[in-house]
Design a protein around this motif. Sequence first.
Motif, mmCIF file in Angstrom:
data_model
loop_
_atom_site.group_PDB
_atom_site.id
_atom_site.type_symbol
_atom_site.label_atom_id
_atom_site.label_comp_id
_atom_site.label_asym_id
_atom_site.label_seq_id
_atom_site.Cartn_x
_atom_site.Cartn_y
_atom_site.Cartn_z
ATOM 1 N N TYR A 9 6.159 2.818 -0.574
ATOM 2 C CA TYR A 9 5.034 1.829 0.151
ATOM 3 C C TYR A 9 5.550 1.710 1.409
ATOM 4 C CZ TYR A 9 3.953 1.135 -4.935
ATOM 5 O OH TYR A 9 3.556 1.083 -6.259
ATOM 6 N N SER A 10 4.326 1.907 2.266
ATOM 7 C CA SER A 10 4.339 1.888 3.813
ATOM 8 C C SER A 10 4.030 0.561 4.125
ATOM 9 C CB SER A 10 3.534 3.114 4.225
ATOM 10 O OG SER A 10 2.175 2.951 3.837
ATOM 11 N N HIS A 11 3.075 -0.249 3.741
ATOM 12 C CA HIS A 11 2.722 -1.589 4.275
ATOM 13 C C HIS A 11 3.084 -2.825 3.172
ATOM 14 C CE1 HIS A 11 0.770 1.357 6.617
ATOM 15 N NE2 HIS A 11 0.438 0.808 7.456
ATOM 16 N N ALA A 26 0.771 -1.219 -0.010
ATOM 17 C CA ALA A 26 0.147 0.031 0.020
ATOM 18 C C ALA A 26 0.876 1.225 0.049
ATOM 19 C CB ALA A 26 -1.028 0.122 1.265
ATOM 20 N N LYS A 27 0.407 2.119 -0.871
ATOM 21 C CA LYS A 27 1.398 3.301 -0.886
ATOM 22 C C LYS A 27 0.568 4.665 -0.391
ATOM 23 C CE LYS A 27 3.343 6.126 -4.643
ATOM 24 N NZ LYS A 27 2.719 7.440 -4.459
ATOM 25 N N ARG A 28 1.360 5.098 0.457
ATOM 26 C CA ARG A 28 0.861 6.299 1.309
ATOM 27 C C ARG A 28 1.175 7.621 0.772
ATOM 28 N NH1 ARG A 28 -3.679 4.515 4.414
ATOM 29 N NH2 ARG A 28 -2.898 2.680 5.564
ATOM 30 N N GLY A 29 0.490 8.523 0.374
ATOM 31 C CA GLY A 29 1.063 9.958 0.022
ATOM 32 C C GLY A 29 1.885 9.986 -1.560
ATOM 33 N N LEU A 30 2.458 11.021 -1.730
ATOM 34 C CA LEU A 30 3.184 11.129 -2.887
ATOM 35 C C LEU A 30 4.290 10.210 -3.085
ATOM 36 C CD1 LEU A 30 2.853 15.022 -3.171
ATOM 37 C CD2 LEU A 30 1.385 13.379 -4.064
ATOM 38 N N GLY A 31 4.967 10.117 -4.081
ATOM 39 C CA GLY A 31 6.182 9.233 -4.282
ATOM 40 C C GLY A 31 6.180 8.470 -5.790
ATOM 41 N N ASN A 32 7.228 7.956 -6.091
ATOM 42 C CA ASN A 32 7.297 7.289 -7.129
ATOM 43 C C ASN A 32 6.669 5.945 -7.156
ATOM 44 O OD1 ASN A 32 8.411 5.674 -9.296
ATOM 45 N ND2 ASN A 32 10.246 6.943 -9.492
ATOM 46 N N PHE A 33 5.835 5.510 -8.015
ATOM 47 C CA PHE A 33 5.069 4.260 -8.047
ATOM 48 C C PHE A 33 5.935 3.055 -8.129
ATOM 49 C CE2 PHE A 33 0.664 4.720 -7.895
ATOM 50 C CZ PHE A 33 0.364 6.028 -8.347
#
Length: 124
Positions: free
Chosen positions: A111-113, A98-105
């Motif tokens: 990804y935080s989780h 799961a990706k939280r917030g902005l950032g490179n996909f």
Amino acid sequence: QVQLAESGGGLVQAGDSLRLSCAASESTFSNVAMGWFRQAPGKEREFVAAIQRSGAGKYYSDSVKGRFTISRDNAKNTMYLQMNSLKPEDTAVYYCAAKRGLGNFYIPTSYSHWGQGTQVTVSS
């Protein structure tokens, strides 16, 4: 804190198909972008595919483009990875994240989780 659980891995032959699922534990699933990564023995974790919150935007690595399809069902808090025309080089542990917030996909640190992973083995 969201928990993720992958399923659907297994042992298949080259050319076969598999569908992986990633179930999320909370209803805020629809608020986050999601991704699939994989890691083969002795190699770094690599990006496979990602999908935006609404499902409208999808991203793929060059190695799976045209063979794999990422999708999500926000009503079921579940993401999928349909894998067709599997090759032996697709053998790896597949993780959803799961990706939280902005950032490179495309990079794991966005990804935080993470889930625990599911093994996919493709024999030749």
